[in-house]
Design a protein around this motif. Structure first.
Motif, PDB file in Angstrom:
ATOM      1  N   GLN A 298     -15.422 -13.341   7.356  1.00 23.79           N
ATOM      2  CA  GLN A 298     -14.609 -14.128   8.264  1.00 23.79           C
ATOM      3  C   GLN A 298     -13.157 -14.149   7.794  1.00 23.79           C
ATOM      4  O   GLN A 298     -12.878 -14.408   6.633  1.00 23.79           O
ATOM      5  N   GLY A 299     -12.240 -13.889   8.689  1.00 21.08           N
ATOM      6  CA  GLY A 299     -10.820 -13.978   8.374  1.00 21.08           C
ATOM      7  C   GLY A 299     -10.261 -12.782   7.633  1.00 21.08           C
ATOM      8  O   GLY A 299      -9.084 -12.770   7.283  1.00 21.08           O
ATOM      9  N   ILE A 300     -11.072 -11.793   7.345  1.00 24.05           N
ATOM     10  CA  ILE A 300     -10.591 -10.608   6.654  1.00 24.05           C
ATOM     11  C   ILE A 300     -10.257  -9.526   7.668  1.00 24.05           C
ATOM     12  O   ILE A 300     -11.128  -9.044   8.390  1.00 24.05           O
ATOM     13  N   LYS A 301      -9.001  -9.177   7.720  1.00 26.35           N
ATOM     14  CA  LYS A 301      -8.588  -8.169   8.692  1.00 26.35           C
ATOM     15  C   LYS A 301      -9.158  -6.808   8.324  1.00 26.35           C
ATOM     16  O   LYS A 301      -9.116  -6.389   7.171  1.00 26.35           O
ATOM     17  N   ARG A 302      -9.653  -6.131   9.340  1.00 21.73           N
ATOM     18  CA  ARG A 302     -10.236  -4.810   9.102  1.00 21.73           C
ATOM     19  C   ARG A 302      -9.232  -3.876   8.427  1.00 21.73           C
ATOM     20  O   ARG A 302      -9.578  -3.133   7.513  1.00 21.73           O
ATOM     21  N   GLY A 303      -7.975  -3.932   8.868  1.00 24.74           N
ATOM     22  CA  GLY A 303      -6.962  -3.038   8.310  1.00 24.74           C
ATOM     23  C   GLY A 303      -6.773  -3.205   6.818  1.00 24.74           C
ATOM     24  O   GLY A 303      -6.521  -2.234   6.096  1.00 24.74           O
ATOM     25  N   ILE A 304      -6.888  -4.444   6.333  1.00 27.17           N
ATOM     26  CA  ILE A 304      -6.710  -4.697   4.903  1.00 27.17           C
ATOM     27  C   ILE A 304      -7.895  -4.149   4.119  1.00 27.17           C
ATOM     28  O   ILE A 304      -7.731  -3.530   3.064  1.00 27.17           O
ATOM     29  N   MET A 305      -9.097  -4.349   4.637  1.00 27.69           N
ATOM     30  CA  MET A 305     -10.270  -3.808   3.950  1.00 27.69           C
ATOM     31  C   MET A 305     -10.253  -2.285   3.941  1.00 27.69           C
ATOM     32  O   MET A 305     -10.671  -1.653   2.971  1.00 27.69           O
ATOM     33  N   GLU A 306      -9.751  -1.694   5.006  1.00 23.40           N
ATOM     34  CA  GLU A 306      -9.680  -0.231   5.073  1.00 23.40           C
ATOM     35  C   GLU A 306      -8.721   0.328   4.036  1.00 23.40           C
ATOM     36  O   GLU A 306      -8.889   1.463   3.576  1.00 23.40           O
ATOM     37  N   MET A 307      -7.714  -0.460   3.651  1.00 23.01           N
ATOM     38  CA  MET A 307      -6.743   0.009   2.673  1.00 23.01           C
ATOM     39  C   MET A 307      -7.274  -0.059   1.255  1.00 23.01           C
ATOM     40  O   MET A 307      -6.769   0.617   0.357  1.00 23.01           O
TER      41      MET A 307
ATOM     42  N   LYS B 129       0.829  -1.208   0.000  1.00 26.17           N
ATOM     43  CA  LYS B 129       0.000   0.000   0.000  1.00 26.17           C
ATOM     44  C   LYS B 129       0.864   1.259   0.000  1.00 26.17           C
ATOM     45  O   LYS B 129       0.489   2.275  -0.597  1.00 26.17           O
ATOM     46  N   ASN B 130       2.020   1.179   0.636  1.00 27.83           N
ATOM     47  CA  ASN B 130       2.913   2.325   0.733  1.00 27.83           C
ATOM     48  C   ASN B 130       3.835   2.484  -0.464  1.00 27.83           C
ATOM     49  O   ASN B 130       4.770   3.293  -0.422  1.00 27.83           O
ATOM     50  N   MET B 131       3.583   1.711  -1.534  1.00 31.26           N
ATOM     51  CA  MET B 131       4.389   1.895  -2.743  1.00 31.26           C
ATOM     52  C   MET B 131       3.546   1.964  -4.007  1.00 31.26           C
ATOM     53  O   MET B 131       4.079   2.027  -5.100  1.00 31.26           O
ATOM     54  N   VAL B 132       2.211   1.959  -3.846  1.00 28.46           N
ATOM     55  CA  VAL B 132       1.334   2.026  -5.018  1.00 28.46           C
ATOM     56  C   VAL B 132       0.352   3.183  -4.879  1.00 28.46           C
ATOM     57  O   VAL B 132       0.193   3.763  -3.808  1.00 28.46           O
ATOM     58  N   ASP B 133      -0.304   3.502  -6.001  1.00 24.97           N
ATOM     59  CA  ASP B 133      -1.298   4.574  -6.005  1.00 24.97           C
ATOM     60  C   ASP B 133      -2.689   4.047  -5.673  1.00 24.97           C
ATOM     61  O   ASP B 133      -3.484   4.729  -5.025  1.00 24.97           O
ATOM     62  N   PHE B 134      -2.965   2.838  -6.146  1.00 22.42           N
ATOM     63  CA  PHE B 134      -4.309   2.257  -6.050  1.00 22.42           C
ATOM     64  C   PHE B 134      -4.187   0.845  -5.509  1.00 22.42           C
ATOM     65  O   PHE B 134      -3.320   0.079  -5.933  1.00 22.42           O
ATOM     66  N   PHE B 135      -5.073   0.488  -4.571  1.00 20.12           N
ATOM     67  CA  PHE B 135      -4.973  -0.813  -3.912  1.00 20.12           C
ATOM     68  C   PHE B 135      -6.263  -1.598  -4.140  1.00 20.12           C
ATOM     69  O   PHE B 135      -7.348  -1.139  -3.795  1.00 20.12           O
TER      70      PHE B 135
END
Length: 339
Positions: free
Chosen positions: A196-205, A177-183
């Motif tokens: 289930q199993g999806i980290k909130r932080g990843i979805m937020e990114m 995420k810290n090296m791309v423009d779009f995630f």
């Protein structure tokens, strides 16, 4: 001896490592020059790092003219199949595509064990696309240590769309995420509890949450998954860049929803550039890269010092015997080195 690709070692004497020659080849779009430059940047040998830094500095004026896209998803979601379909769509539209696929590393050889070129057969045969499977080498979360430098080299070679594929859902996503423009986050429908199993932080990114393998768009499982993901995204705080993440469905197999995903990326790029967020985010990433590089170099300098090994081995034995807690041991080692 494991600090450099063995294939590179065997060919190094046969092909020029002259930065000026590599630069000229890269600017002409020569794939062989680009490949040698990428391997040069992956090397940890001091003499190669000096050459790589000279090359990168010379190419800096020719970088930055691309859209950088990170792609991740749970294992089995079909990342490689999606990238092949997505990539073919882009190159048919006139783009030049580079795919930096971060593969898990073998614990013994440190080499890639998935082999994305074999999973993207058609795309790898197209001269308008460049695929670089890169072993993670045990770096944080599976992100290859020199991925950022690889992005710059590919941009200098004229590739205007750069895809960075990660190993899977884990720590690597924050680094990417810290090296791309779009995630972009790929997900599946009908795999049980959709969240289930999806980290909130990843979805937020995620800037786009794409439900892959939606071969039948009328499948109630696809509609259910899209609804749940949209509701979940609405619970997150607004993004500082004012972008509202999208949820869409696609089928890499049926080639449906691929063009629509690209339209979302173009919309994102246009909005971010018009509001001034695009360049600001790249500047932030460059500063983060700068600070991270300082940490790496300082650690390398410390470990290469003449008194490091002796102090390390002395304290290491106490840790192994359980006589010294690891955190305390690290503190004592640093005190010894910088006393």
């Amino acid at each position: 001896m494991d600090s450099i690709n063995p294939n590179f070692r065997s060919r190094a004497g046969k092909r020029s490592l002259n930065p000026a020659e590599l630069k000229a080849g890269i600017l002409k779009g020569d794939r062989a020059s680009l490949s040698r430059a990428l391997t040069l940047c992956e090397s940890k040998l001091a003499q190669h790092r000096d050459l790589a830094e000279e090359l990168l500095q010379g190419l800096m004026p020719h970088t930055g003219n691309s859209i950088r896209i990170g792609i991740t998803g749970v294992p089995g979601v079909g990342k490689s199949t999606f990238i092949e379909a997505f990539g073919k769509e882009l190159i048919e539209a006139g783009h030049r595509l580079a795919v930096l696929a971060i593969d898990p590393s073998s614990g013994h050889s440190k080499g890639s064990i998935l082999g994305d070129k074999t999973r993207m057969h058609e795309l790898s045969q197209d001269t308008r696309a460049f695929i670089r499977p890169s072993p993670s080498g045990g770096s944080l979360g599976g992100v290859a240590r020199r991925t950022r430098e690889s992005i710059l080299l590919c941009e200098a070679a004229g590739y205007d769309v750069i895809l960075v594929e990660t190993v899977g859902v884990g720590q690597s996503e924050t680094a990417v995420k810290n090296m791309v423009d779009f995630f972009m986050l790929l997900m599946l429908a009908g795999a049980g509890d959709e969240l289930q199993g999806i980290k909130r932080g990843i979805m937020e990114m995620a800037d786009l949450l794409l439900i892959n393998k939606a071969d039948d768009p009328k499948d109630p499982r696809v509609k259910l998954a899209m609804g749940e993901y949209k509701r979940a995204l609405h619970l997150f705080p607004p993004k500082p860049n004012e972008w509202i993440p999208k949820v869409q469905a696609c089928s890499a197999l049926q080639k449906s929803g691929i063009a629509e995903a690209w339209e979302v990326i173009l919309s994102f790029e246009n909005q971010q550039k018009n509001k001034g967020y695009f360049e600001a985010e790249r500047q932030r990433q460059s500063m983060a890269w700068f600070e991270e590089s300082i940490g790496e170099l300082v650690l390398e300098q410390v470990r290469s010092g003449s008194n490091y090994q002796a102090a390390f081995q002395e304290i290491q034995s106490l840790v192994k015997k359980g006589k010294l807690e690891a955190g305390v041991a690290a503190h004592r080692l640093v005190e010894k080195l910088f006393a």
